[in-house]
Design an enzyme around this catalytic site. Structure first.
Site, short mmCIF file in Angstrom:
data_model
loop_
_atom_site.label_atom_id
_atom_site.label_comp_id
_atom_site.label_asym_id
_atom_site.label_seq_id
_atom_site.Cartn_x
_atom_site.Cartn_y
_atom_site.Cartn_z
N TYR A 1 0.87 -1.39 -0.15
CA TYR A 1 -0.12 0.02 0.09
C TYR A 1 0.85 1.19 -0.17
O TYR A 1 0.32 2.28 -0.40
CB TYR A 1 -1.02 0.09 1.36
N LYS B 1 4.19 -15.41 2.60
CA LYS B 1 4.41 -16.13 1.36
C LYS B 1 5.85 -16.41 1.17
O LYS B 1 6.38 -16.03 0.32
CB LYS B 1 3.73 -15.47 0.12
N ASP C 1 -2.02 -18.65 0.65
CA ASP C 1 -2.86 -19.24 -0.03
C ASP C 1 -3.39 -20.50 0.67
O ASP C 1 -4.67 -20.82 0.63
CB ASP C 1 -2.21 -19.80 -1.52
N ASP D 1 -5.85 -7.79 4.59
CA ASP D 1 -7.04 -6.97 3.85
C ASP D 1 -8.01 -8.15 3.11
O ASP D 1 -9.13 -8.18 3.54
CB ASP D 1 -6.77 -5.96 2.84
N ASP E 1 -11.89 -9.68 4.66
CA ASP E 1 -13.14 -10.12 3.84
C ASP E 1 -13.80 -11.33 3.58
O ASP E 1 -14.87 -11.46 3.70
CB ASP E 1 -13.17 -9.29 2.56
C1 IPM Z 1 -10.01 -1.86 4.28
C2 IPM Z 1 -10.39 -1.26 2.71
C3 IPM Z 1 -9.26 -0.32 2.55
C4 IPM Z 1 -7.77 -1.21 2.64
C5 IPM Z 1 -9.35 0.34 1.13
C6 IPM Z 1 -10.71 1.40 1.27
C7 IPM Z 1 -8.17 1.62 1.15
O1 IPM Z 1 -10.38 -2.27 2.01
O2 IPM Z 1 -10.07 -1.11 5.18
O3 IPM Z 1 -10.26 -2.87 4.46
O4 IPM Z 1 -7.54 -1.77 1.59
O5 IPM Z 1 -7.41 -1.04 3.79
MN MN Z 2 -10.70 -4.29 2.69
#
Ligand code: IPM
Ligand code: MN
Ligand code: NAD
Length: 364
Positions: A141, A191, A223, A247, A251
């Site tokens: 990032y 990784k 993975d 990240d 999710d």
């Molecule tokens: C999160 C989001 C952010 C990230 C984006 C919006 C920059 O996906 O907070 O998980 O990738 O950190």
């Molecule tokens: Mn995210």
């Protein structure tokens, strides 16, 4: 007691879920005699529209001076054409970096009442109670060099994954300590079979293990761990991962809980100050309809009370209230319910006050 909280509602459903979180914060703080001053500032798309930048200087300065920052979400289709530092997301990344909140705690618990809302079988998800510790201010990032050069078929785009040993060590220590306070198991994600940064990551984390003899450390490749996370999630306690892996895995972990809208986060650095946000985004299709799930933001408020204001009692009151409300089917549309965002917040606030009253004997 007094606390300065800066609120960044942001875009899409951000303002709606933040309002819900704030009403719960106000209710418990009133009851506990904490004077919270709330300052609202622009970030993301709204800040771009009004000030020409996703993170205005005034917003950043206010955040730096606050005890804690509560953020909704940034981004949306209206700003998707923007590139690089102009993007909404770049404002959020700069904020995380400027506040130096390098450890992002993302707890994932499967509520028994919601076990059948996941697309995964409930015998797989039941009992899941894990925390992902995501490194938040390094890696792909932020690494340099990055950007685009050239044109046509010769155009090149470049991102760099960069980590220093010190950056790895500080987030790993957060994860080891968290594991000590939980079930004593830490999985470090990398990784290392391919990436240099992952090889350093594995070496640094391994070297720390002697200082935490009560923590069982294992290393897993990202993975295969991504698969294990949905195959046997109840066996996972604490996970530590670099920014991008964390990240993606968080999710994925939201599928276990039943909805992305349920998951909170706390981004912490060396001081008590923290940045608190649900892990979901601006959910543009839900915006303005009053139906977004506010539990992730409300649980982020609980984390704010615990980590920045040191009020574990109030955090627990909110978390218990959320547990009760979910059991009583106070659910938004993403979980198959019919309750609106504000009504969820009202129900949680009421239940949290009942919980505090029962504990202290006070008349609220
Ligand atoms: C999160 C989001 C952010 C990230 C984006 C919006 C920059 O996906 O907070 O998980 O990738 O950190
Ligand atoms: Mn995210
Ligand atoms: P998203 O998290 O906004 O939505 C993913 C899915 O989850 C959608 O189906 C959405 O409807 C659902 N969802 C998300 N939050 C919900 C809630 N509170 N209640 C019910 N359902 C919810 O991810 P996306 O669609 O990939 O991204 C939309 C925008 O948000 C993008 O601009 C992205 O960059 C941004 N984003 C911001 C943050 C942040 O500010 N921290 C985090 C992630 C994405």
């Amino acid at each position: 007691m007094k606390a300065d909280v800066v609120v960044l509602p942001g875009d899409g459903v951000g303002p709606e879920v933040v309002n819900a979180g704030l009403s719960v914060l106000a209710a418990v703080c009133d009851a506990a005699d904490i004077r919270v001053s709330v300052e609202v500032h622009p970030i993301g798309g709204r800040a771009i529209d009004d000030f020409g930048t996703p993170l205005p200087d005034e917003t950043l300065e206010a955040c730096k001076a606050a005890d804690a920052v509560l953020l909704g979400a940034v981004g949306g289709p209206a700003w998707d054409h923007l590139r690089g530092e102009q993007r909404c997301e770049a404002g959020l990344l700069r904020l995380r970096r400027e506040l130096d909140v390098f450890a992002n705690l993302r707890p994932v618990k499967v509520h028994p009442h919601l076990a059948d809302r996941s697309t995964l079988r409930s015998d797989v998800t039941t009992g899941t109670d894990l925390v992902i510790v995501r490194e938040l201010t390094g890696g792909a990032y932020f690494g340099l060099p990055r950007g685009r050069t050239g044109t046509g078929p010769d155009e090149i785009a470049r991102d760099s994954i960069v980590y220093s040993a010190a950056e790895i060590e500080r987030v790993a220590r957060v994860a080891f300590k968290l594991a000590q306070s939980r079930r004593g198991q830490l999985i470090s994600i990398d990784k290392a079979n391919v990436l240099f940064t992952s090889q350093l990551w594995r070496e640094v984390v391994s070297a720390l293990a002697v200082e935490y003899p009560d923590v069982a450390l294992t290393h897993e490749l990202v993975d295969s761990f991504a698969m294990r996370l949905v195959r046997e999630p109840a066996t996972v306690d604490v996970v530590v991962a670099e920014n991008l892996f964390g990240d993606i895995l968080s999710d994925e972990a939201a599928v276990l809980a039943g909805s992305l809208g349920l998951l909170p986060s706390a981004s912490l650095g060396a001081s008590d100050q923290g940045l608190y946000e649900p892990i979901h985004g601006s959910a543009p299709r839900l915006a303005g309809r009053g139906i977004a799930n506010p539990y992730g933001t409300i649980l982020s408020v609980a984390m704010l009370l615990r980590h920045s204001l040191h009020r574990d009692d109030l955090a627990l009151a909110i978390e218990s209230a959320v547990d009760v409300c979910i059991t009583e089917d106070v659910l938004t549309a993403d979980l198959g319910g019919t309750t609106g965002t504000d009504a969820v917040a009202d129900a949680v606030a009421r239940e949290a006050l009942r919980h505090l009253g029962a504990r202290t004997g006070a008349p609220w």
